[in-house]
Design a protein around this motif. Structure first.
Motif, PDB file in Angstrom:
ATOM      1  N   LEU A   3       0.632  -1.176  -0.059  1.00 49.23           N
ATOM      2  CA  LEU A   3      -0.507  -0.258  -0.232  1.00 49.23           C
ATOM      3  C   LEU A   3       0.828   1.543  -0.213  1.00 49.23           C
ATOM      4  CD1 LEU A   3      -2.925   1.260   0.398  1.00 49.23           C
ATOM      5  CD2 LEU A   3      -2.587   0.892   2.450  1.00 49.23           C
ATOM      6  N   PHE A   4       1.589   1.509   0.634  1.00 42.28           N
ATOM      7  CA  PHE A   4       3.135   2.437   0.940  1.00 42.28           C
ATOM      8  C   PHE A   4       3.604   2.773  -0.855  1.00 42.28           C
ATOM      9  CE2 PHE A   4       6.946   3.896   1.552  1.00 42.28           C
ATOM     10  CZ  PHE A   4       6.761   5.008   1.708  1.00 42.28           C
ATOM     11  N   LEU A   5       3.642   1.620  -0.987  1.00 37.67           N
ATOM     12  CA  LEU A   5       4.585   1.663  -2.531  1.00 37.67           C
ATOM     13  C   LEU A   5       3.830   2.462  -3.526  1.00 37.67           C
ATOM     14  CD1 LEU A   5       6.860  -1.563  -2.204  1.00 37.67           C
ATOM     15  CD2 LEU A   5       7.413   0.974  -2.301  1.00 37.67           C
ATOM     16  N   GLN A   6       2.696   1.952  -3.120  1.00 35.82           N
ATOM     17  CA  GLN A   6       1.560   2.343  -4.704  1.00 35.82           C
ATOM     18  C   GLN A   6       1.079   3.923  -4.230  1.00 35.82           C
ATOM     19  OE1 GLN A   6      -0.872   0.289  -7.019  1.00 35.82           O
ATOM     20  NE2 GLN A   6      -0.683   2.258  -7.126  1.00 35.82           N
ATOM     21  N   ALA A   7       0.550   3.813  -2.741  1.00 32.48           N
ATOM     22  CA  ALA A   7       0.668   5.018  -3.147  1.00 32.48           C
ATOM     23  C   ALA A   7       1.816   6.441  -3.162  1.00 32.48           C
ATOM     24  CB  ALA A   7       0.767   5.523  -0.890  1.00 32.48           C
ATOM     25  N   LEU A   8       2.932   5.747  -2.911  1.00 34.32           N
ATOM     26  CA  LEU A   8       4.366   6.856  -2.415  1.00 34.32           C
ATOM     27  C   LEU A   8       4.897   6.607  -4.664  1.00 34.32           C
ATOM     28  CD1 LEU A   8       7.042   7.907  -2.075  1.00 34.32           C
ATOM     29  CD2 LEU A   8       8.066   5.449  -2.115  1.00 34.32           C
TER      30      LEU A   8
END
Length: 295
Positions: A3-8
């Motif tokens: 989720l973090f990578l997707q948002a970043l």
């Protein structure tokens, strides 16, 4: 982590477009010395033009960019020649009032012509997803990011290696001395305003496939552009690029993990912190400023 990578990634892709908008603002401010509060309305105009060309003629945004860009270049030159140039030697406050008035005029003109509803350029190819290592992004966002980076690199090259770029940098440094050595200052101001407006219009075309346009959309982009410019340092193109990417990442991460309604709040919290810690911006006032910016 996914989720973090997707948002970043989503934030960085959006930040590339923010950087392009800020580079146009930085170019206008650095050379013409005008704080343009109507800058976001240039983005809005390009987005509306993209929408109507797609709706009326089914013209792809990536083709309409070749029509909108020269038209906005001419618009920027006309704006400089007939509105801004006559008041070039007036006080900075007066210039702010004029550009703020232009912003209000363009907003209300869009409201009268197009109504207040949100309009989206539904471009099927731009909405297709590509997934790499579990991180997804649309072709529209990827294309916008890549084109934005390429344009920033091209503009950086033009400013550093070409004659016109060196002249614009000379004007940014000292317009009086540039005039004394024979540079036609007013003509190059037209070029700078046209170029800055055209770059901003390209950003508007690129963002249209995944961002709705409405008459007040420009105010949002104006605020973001000013934040990016101040974060990166006034007159610094590399700083605008880094600031745009950073701002896009902050905005998306806050919207993902905290609350979408707090995205702009987070942006301005970062803005205030940077102003307090380093008023000249992240890259402003450094020893290498002459190598990375307009100055």
């Amino acid at each position: 982590m996914s989720l973090f990578l997707q948002a970043l990634v989503a934030g960085l892709l959006l930040g590339g477009v923010y950087a392009l908008i800020a580079v146009g603002l930085n170019l206008i401010f650095g050379v013409v010395k005008i704080i343009n509060f109507a800058h976001g309305e240039f983005v809005m105009m390009a987005m509306y033009a993209t929408f109507w060309m797609w709706s009326a003629w089914n013209l792809s945004p990536y083709l309409s960019i070749f029509i909108i860009t020269p038209l906005m270049f001419v618009f920027g030159m006309a704006l400089q020649r007939f509105i801004l140039q006559p008041m070039q030697n007036s006080s900075p406050t007066m210039k702010i009032f004029v550009t703020l008035g232009l912003s209000i005029l363009l907003q209300n003109l869009a409201l009268v012509l197009f109504g207040g509803q949100f309009r989206s350029t539904q471009f099927p190819w731009g909405e297709k997803n590509v997934t790499v290592f579990g991180v997804s992004a649309t072709y529209g966002r990827i294309t916008a990011f890549v084109v934005a980076l390429v344009l920033v690199a091209v503009l950086f090259y033009v400013m550093k290696k070409t004659l016109i770029g060196k002249v614009l940098r000379a004007l940014a440094e000292d317009r009086e001395t540039a005039g004394l050595i024979g540079i036609p200052v007013k003509n190059y101001y037209l070029v700078a305003m046209g170029l800055g407006t055209a770059i901003t219009a390209i950003a508007g075309v690129l963002i249209a496939p995944f961002h709705s346009v409405f008459p007040l959309a420009g105010a949002h982009f104006t605020l973001l552009a000013f934040v990016v410019v101040v974060l990166g340092g006034l007159g610094n193109m590399v700083g605008s690029l880094v600031g745009g990417l950073f701002l896009g990442a902050v905005e998306t991460l806050v919207g993902t993990y905290i609350d979408p309604a707090l995205q702009l709040v987070a942006v301005f919290v970062v803005f205030i912190i940077v102003l307090l810690a380093r008023p000249q911006g992240i890259f402003g006032g450094s020893a290498s400023n002459a190598e990375v910016g307009l100055k």
